[in-house]
Enzyme design. Structure first.
Site, PDB file in Angstrom:
ATOM      1  N   CYS A  97      55.741  -3.612 -26.814  1.00  0.00           N
ATOM      2  CA  CYS A  97      55.616  -2.944 -28.237  1.00  0.00           C
ATOM      3  C   CYS A  97      56.149  -1.474 -28.215  1.00  0.00           C
ATOM      4  CB  CYS A  97      54.083  -3.265 -28.681  1.00  0.00           C
ATOM      5  SG  CYS A  97      53.574  -4.837 -28.723  1.00  0.00           S
ATOM      6  N   VAL A  98      55.827  -0.764 -27.208  1.00  0.00           N
ATOM      7  CA  VAL A  98      56.264   0.685 -27.211  1.00  0.00           C
ATOM      8  C   VAL A  98      57.655   0.432 -27.458  1.00  0.00           C
ATOM      9  CG1 VAL A  98      56.486   2.446 -25.890  1.00  0.00           C
ATOM     10  CG2 VAL A  98      54.273   1.488 -26.082  1.00  0.00           C
TER      11      VAL A  98
END
Length: 345
Positions: A97-98
């Site tokens: 997700c980063v």
């Protein structure tokens, strides 16, 4: 460009582990509705959404939260929301997700108000006994509260599901290193609504029936679409997991009651202690629930295999983990904000 990226991302659905994602051409009913809405309003069918497809209600719940808090035009810029999503994902040790949300952030106009909000988001929902900073007013206005707290809760949920079902990177393992950044940027640029103009709030709500807002999320009431999204999503996920054994449900809730928001640390001795004294037939489900809630990155194939002995379907696996992840995220949301937000001077 968009058709190419869609094709690449649809191919990346094969990266989802443990379950078979429903292919777009095979989708029917609610799954097909969510797929169409996702490609229309998000630009792509992303694996973190599609991984829920074996459980249609969890899929729709995920889309309601993501759309109404992150994508809809409101009182907070998309850049600030993506900054919050990135900060929460980094705090949760969710590199997938980063990577994605940093890439999206890099395609947006900069917003100079984000630094203090990012610090707040990284620590949001964690207890800080004796720390005066832990009770400081959030660095945003009351009108912005539903959207920003909503992004925090949504990504505490999504991070947990992604950590269980996806690898650390959205790029296939064999992608050459020099191509990774350009591909991520191209993908991020495609993550836009197909239709021009502002995205209307509340358009996703018809996918799930109306339901009450979970206790503790009263901060969402300042935005009826956000409140409706969380109410409908939580009710749908909870109803889908009604088959989860009562001892398993009670064990998660008792652990959440005394949880300070921190990770359990290295090793899995904490997990053995956490499932002690449970009936033997409930231990595999309890282990997977507690891993999803507190350390999803520690989940192993053997944990899933043990669960499937009693509950063999993909639907049950998604419903169980979705319930554990959202129950935990909503509990974190009940700690937001620590005090009434103050308008910056």
């Amino acid at each position: 460009m968009r058709p190419l990226v869609r094709a690449v991302l649809r191919g990346s659905l094969r990266q989802v582990r443990y379950v078979d994602v429903i292919a777009p051409h095979r989708a029917r009913g609610l799954v097909a509705q969510v797929y169409r809405a996702t490609e229309r309003d998000f630009g792509v069918l992303a694996p973190p959404v599609a991984l829920h497809s074996p459980a249609a209600a969890s899929l729709a719940a995920t889309w309601l939260m993501l759309r109404e808090v992150l994508l809809v035009d409101g009182r907070v810029s998309r850049a600030v929301k993506e900054t919050v999503a990135t900060a929460v994902s980094r705090a949760n040790d969710c590199p997938y997700c980063v990577h994605v949300h940093q890439a999206v952030l890099g395609t947006l106009p900069p917003d100079r108000t984000v630094s203090r909000i990012a610090e707040w988001a990284a620590a949001a929902g964690r207890h800080h006994p004796g720390d005066p900073a832990g009770s400081a007013p959030p660095p945003f206005t009351e009108a912005q509260l539903p959207e920003l707290c909503g992004v925090v809760v949504t990504f505490h949920y999504i991070n947990r599901m992604v950590s269980v079902f996806l690898a650390d990177s959205p790029m296939p393992a064999l992608t050459p290193a020099p191509l990774r950044a350009p591909i991520m940027r191209t993908t991020a640029l495609a993550m836009r609504p197909v239709a021009p103009g502002p995205m209307a709030p509340g358009a996703s709500l018809e996918l799930l029936p109306a339901a009450a807002l979970p206790p503790g999320l009263e901060w969402a009431l300042g935005s009826p679409p956000v409140a409706e999204a969380f109410g409908r999503a939580f009710a749908a996920v909870d109803q889908g997991a009604r088959w989860v054994p009562k001892p398993v449900r009670e064990r998660l809730r008792s652990r959440l009651d005394r949880w300070d928001g921190s990770a359990p640390g290295l090793g899995r001795a904490w997990l053995d202690e956490a499932v002690s004294a449970l009936p033997a037939e409930d231990v595999p489900a309890a282990r997977l629930v507690l891993l999803t809630a507190f350390a999803p990155y520690q989940t192993l194939p053997e944990d899933v295999a043990a669960f499937r002995v009693r509950f063999p379907t993909d639907r049950e696996l998604v419903e169980l983990t979705s319930w554990a992840a959202l129950t935990t995220a909503v509990r974190i949301g009940g700690r937001l904000p620590p005090s009434r937000p103050a308008r910056p001077a």
